[in-house]
Motif scaffolding. Structure first.
Motif, mmCIF file in Angstrom:
data_model
loop_
_atom_site.group_PDB
_atom_site.id
_atom_site.type_symbol
_atom_site.label_atom_id
_atom_site.label_comp_id
_atom_site.label_asym_id
_atom_site.label_seq_id
_atom_site.Cartn_x
_atom_site.Cartn_y
_atom_site.Cartn_z
ATOM 1 N N GLU A 471 0.831 -1.203 0.000
ATOM 2 C CA GLU A 471 0.000 0.000 0.000
ATOM 3 C C GLU A 471 0.866 1.253 0.000
ATOM 4 O O GLU A 471 0.549 2.246 -0.655
ATOM 5 C CB GLU A 471 -0.925 0.002 1.217
ATOM 6 N N GLU A 472 1.967 1.196 0.739
ATOM 7 C CA GLU A 472 2.883 2.344 0.764
ATOM 8 C C GLU A 472 3.499 2.543 -0.619
ATOM 9 O O GLU A 472 3.647 3.671 -1.090
ATOM 10 C CB GLU A 472 3.979 2.104 1.795
ATOM 11 N N ALA A 473 3.845 1.440 -1.271
ATOM 12 C CA ALA A 473 4.435 1.531 -2.604
ATOM 13 C C ALA A 473 3.465 2.155 -3.601
ATOM 14 O O ALA A 473 3.879 2.860 -4.531
ATOM 15 C CB ALA A 473 4.848 0.145 -3.083
ATOM 16 N N GLU A 474 2.168 1.920 -3.413
ATOM 17 C CA GLU A 474 1.165 2.451 -4.334
ATOM 18 C C GLU A 474 0.792 3.895 -4.013
ATOM 19 O O GLU A 474 0.645 4.718 -4.918
ATOM 20 C CB GLU A 474 -0.089 1.581 -4.279
ATOM 21 N N LEU A 475 0.628 4.213 -2.748
ATOM 22 C CA LEU A 475 0.073 5.513 -2.355
ATOM 23 C C LEU A 475 1.124 6.569 -2.041
ATOM 24 O O LEU A 475 0.803 7.757 -1.958
ATOM 25 C CB LEU A 475 -0.848 5.326 -1.140
ATOM 26 N N ASN A 476 2.350 6.147 -1.833
ATOM 27 C CA ASN A 476 3.439 7.090 -1.541
ATOM 28 C C ASN A 476 4.630 6.736 -2.423
ATOM 29 O O ASN A 476 5.762 6.597 -1.973
ATOM 30 C CB ASN A 476 3.806 6.993 -0.057
ATOM 31 N N GLU A 477 4.348 6.590 -3.703
ATOM 32 C CA GLU A 477 5.277 5.975 -4.643
ATOM 33 C C GLU A 477 6.623 6.675 -4.727
ATOM 34 O O GLU A 477 7.675 6.034 -4.682
ATOM 35 C CB GLU A 477 4.641 5.906 -6.030
ATOM 36 N N ALA A 478 6.613 7.988 -4.843
ATOM 37 C CA ALA A 478 7.877 8.707 -5.037
ATOM 38 C C ALA A 478 8.806 8.532 -3.841
ATOM 39 O O ALA A 478 9.998 8.247 -3.990
ATOM 40 C CB ALA A 478 7.605 10.191 -5.289
ATOM 41 N N ASN A 479 8.274 8.701 -2.647
ATOM 42 C CA ASN A 479 9.103 8.560 -1.448
ATOM 43 C C ASN A 479 9.496 7.110 -1.212
ATOM 44 O O ASN A 479 10.608 6.822 -0.748
ATOM 45 C CB ASN A 479 8.358 9.116 -0.233
ATOM 46 N N TYR A 480 8.598 6.195 -1.530
ATOM 47 C CA TYR A 480 8.916 4.772 -1.428
ATOM 48 C C TYR A 480 10.098 4.433 -2.344
ATOM 49 O O TYR A 480 11.056 3.776 -1.925
ATOM 50 C CB TYR A 480 7.691 3.939 -1.787
ATOM 51 N N LYS A 481 10.041 4.876 -3.587
ATOM 52 C CA LYS A 481 11.105 4.562 -4.549
ATOM 53 C C LYS A 481 12.437 5.173 -4.118
ATOM 54 O O LYS A 481 13.501 4.565 -4.299
ATOM 55 C CB LYS A 481 10.717 5.052 -5.945
ATOM 56 N N GLU A 482 12.386 6.364 -3.541
ATOM 57 C CA GLU A 482 13.616 7.002 -3.066
ATOM 58 C C GLU A 482 14.246 6.174 -1.943
ATOM 59 O O GLU A 482 15.469 5.988 -1.900
ATOM 60 C CB GLU A 482 13.318 8.413 -2.565
ATOM 61 N N ALA A 483 13.408 5.656 -1.042
ATOM 62 C CA ALA A 483 13.917 4.820 0.046
ATOM 63 C C ALA A 483 14.480 3.505 -0.482
ATOM 64 O O ALA A 483 15.548 3.051 -0.048
ATOM 65 C CB ALA A 483 12.808 4.553 1.056
ATOM 66 N N VAL A 484 13.790 2.898 -1.422
ATOM 67 C CA VAL A 484 14.221 1.616 -1.985
ATOM 68 C C VAL A 484 15.558 1.772 -2.711
ATOM 69 O O VAL A 484 16.411 0.875 -2.658
ATOM 70 C CB VAL A 484 13.153 1.055 -2.936
ATOM 71 N N ALA A 485 15.754 2.912 -3.350
ATOM 72 C CA ALA A 485 17.001 3.149 -4.081
ATOM 73 C C ALA A 485 18.208 3.163 -3.142
ATOM 74 O O ALA A 485 19.338 2.922 -3.576
ATOM 75 C CB ALA A 485 16.911 4.465 -4.847
ATOM 76 N N ARG A 486 17.970 3.426 -1.866
ATOM 77 C CA ARG A 486 19.067 3.448 -0.898
ATOM 78 C C ARG A 486 19.411 2.054 -0.374
ATOM 79 O O ARG A 486 20.426 1.874 0.308
ATOM 80 C CB ARG A 486 18.714 4.366 0.280
ATOM 81 N N LEU A 487 18.580 1.071 -0.661
ATOM 82 C CA LEU A 487 18.804 -0.287 -0.172
ATOM 83 C C LEU A 487 19.752 -1.050 -1.096
ATOM 84 O O LEU A 487 19.636 -0.972 -2.321
ATOM 85 C CB LEU A 487 17.475 -1.038 -0.068
ATOM 86 N N SER A 488 20.648 -1.819 -0.520
ATOM 87 C CA SER A 488 21.681 -2.493 -1.310
ATOM 88 C C SER A 488 21.112 -3.532 -2.261
ATOM 89 O O SER A 488 21.643 -3.745 -3.354
ATOM 90 C CB SER A 488 22.694 -3.157 -0.374
ATOM 91 N N ASN A 489 20.022 -4.189 -1.873
ATOM 92 C CA ASN A 489 19.388 -5.196 -2.722
ATOM 93 C C ASN A 489 17.923 -4.868 -2.981
ATOM 94 O O ASN A 489 17.102 -5.769 -3.173
ATOM 95 C CB ASN A 489 19.505 -6.573 -2.066
#
Length: 502
Positions: A471-489
């Motif tokens: 749900e976070e990935a769908e409704l807060n997509e931009a911030n979710y993607k920014e956080a995911v980009a910081r993860l090593s995998n």
């Protein structure tokens, strides 16, 4: 203009909602639309009771047992529990549950607004804020970067798309928030009384709990920010607030065995309502206790009879379909049906933090020379094991002499070997507190665990974090993607949170 509070729904982070006030400027509209029995405020004591109960029970609930309990090899799930076999899945429920609890704490703050410096509200606010830190730590420990600084805190500023703060920034902020809350706790202030499931309204015990939480925050940062970790740990150890000093100081919620009770122990609930696949102990836990000849084994595990012999036997973790199909379930141990799964024995409390936790942290700090000398480590370690033995359902008032002299001995060991003993005993003690067990296993690396044979979606590696809510990935997509980009995998089980360096 006359105003009256009406309850409405607003966001506290994406996918989570907060009861907030709204106002009306029309006198007739207010009379027509407000029923005479309308509730326009919520008792903070009722909110705190719910938060402490639900927050504590979530540690031992079905989802954490299946997932984190199997990852740390306390439990062994079968085919109905795919996450126990390293198959990925988003943690929607865990994510939403935490933000629901945080929502209620925000509501407590709303209800006590204006009483920040008043004895009627000052310590009540501090207690809520201390537990808020507890919840935020658990949430960031599970996921890493999370929404934190931009979460809705009032009815005037509603942020539907909060940014994900970095965990390395969240931890120092949590220490600061905790210090501020502890400073507000004042003897003689109004408290929550019996609505406080942990301490019955004792402000002095909340001081100990908050300072013990500070000790935990510091030790969690040990390998990621050693200087801040040492500073945080040493100030907690020397603080006038004190630390949990005996099992009488444990933060726990009482439970009941009645299957209809609201406060039924979550582990017992798995036995009365869950699938049989949820009930079996992992061979790693059972074999460790057998190796130690640990007197807790028969009080934790249900014996089984094989070829006329009474034995304790756990199931392997993350087994393949073929291996699972060949199991004879009656040959494997569940938690003991006279203790953990009993409907007649004295109910086992559900714990949030214990004196044993504190002793193990003090032992680790002593090994590092943080606030104590290395020679004190063994005393604190043994104190921690004694406290763990004394907890229900074990209720063992002393250690067997051979256990203390052999299993717990530090003689001739390196500091790394001593730390392995501390980590392993803590892992045993944390049975039933799955999120904390998962966090401490990742942080310390002990005990050393071998992954199960099923490769799942991790190529046979034990997961290191939870996956963000879909749900976070769908409704807060931009911030979710920014956080995911910081993860090593990426947003996967194999990425590590900031403090996970082992």
């Amino acid at each position: 203009m006359k105003t009256k509070t009406l309850k409405n729904i607003a966001y506290l982070g994406v996918g989570t909602f907060l009861l907030l006030g709204n106002t009306s400027c029309t006198k007739d509209f207010e009379k027509i639309n407000t029923p005479p029995t309308s509730v326009t405020s919520v008792d903070p004591a009722l909110l705190l009771s719910r938060v402490l109960r639900d927050g504590t029970f979530q540690e031992s609930g079905e989802v954490p047992n299946n997932k984190f309990g199997s990852w740390v090899q306390h439990w062994a799930g079968g085919p109905v529990v795919p996450v126990s076999r390293y198959f990925e899945g988003p943690e929607n429920l865990i994510w939403s549950q935490h933000f629901q609890l945080l929502r209620n704490i925000v509501q407590i703050k709303q209800e006590l607004k204006g009483l920040e410096n008043d004895p009627a509200g000052r310590s009540k606010l501090a207690i809520a804020e201390i537990y808020e830190v507890y919840l935020y730590q658990r949430l960031t420990d599970l996921f890493g970067d999370i929404p934190f600084s931009e979460i809705t805190q009032s009815s005037t500023t509603i942020n539907r798309t909060p940014k994900f703060d970095k965990q390395e920034d969240i931890y120092p902020a949590l220490v600061q928030h905790l210090d501020a809350a502890l400073a507000k706790l004042t003897a003689g202030d109004s408290s929550y009384g019996t609505a406080d499931f942990f301490y019955g309204g004792s402000i002095d015990k909340w001081k100990k709990f908050g300072n013990s939480l500070k000790l935990r925050l510091g030790m969690r940062m040990r390998y990621a920010n050693p200087s801040l970790a040492q500073q945080t740990v040493t100030t907690a150890l020397s603080s006038e607030y004190g630390l949990l000093a005996s099992n009488a100081d444990n933060a726990a919620v009482a439970t009941f065995n009645n299957a209809q009770a609201e406060n039924q122990n979550p582990i017992l609930r798995m036995f009365t309502t869950g699938s049989a696949d949820l009930r079996y102990l992992a061979n790693t836990l059972v074999n460790t206790l057998k190796t130690y000849d640990d007197p807790r084994l028969p009080l934790l595990a249900q014996p089984v009879t094989i070829n006329g012999n009474t034995v304790y036997q756990g199931i392997g973790v993350a087994l393949t379909d073929n291996e699972l199909s060949q199991l004879i379930r009656a040959n494997y141990s569940t938690p003991n049906k006279s203790t953990w799964f009993s409907l007649t024995a004295v109910a086992i409390p559900s714990y949030a933090m214990t004196y044993s936790d504190v002793c193990f942290y003090k032992a680790e700090a002593a090994l590092l020379g943080w606030g104590a000398t290395n020679s004190e480590a063994h005393t604190q370690f043994v104190n921690g094991v004694k406290a763990a033995f004394a907890l229900p359902p074990y209720n063992l008032t002393s250690l067997p002499s051979t256990y203390e002299q052999q299993v717990l001995s530090f003689t001739g060991l390196t500091d790394a070997q001593k730390m392995e003993k501390i980590g392993t005993q803590k892992w045993i003690q944390l049975f039933g507190r799955n999120m904390e067990a998962f966090a401490e296993w990742r942080r310390t690396g002990y005990p050393v665990l071998t992954p199960g044979p099923n490769p799942g979606s991790t190529n046979g590696k034990i997961p290191r974090r939870g996956i963000y809510s879909s749900e976070e990935a769908e409704l807060n997509e931009a911030n979710y993607k920014e956080a995911v980009a910081r993860l090593s995998n990426g947003d996967s089980f194999l990425s590590k949170v900031w403090w996970d360096k082992r």
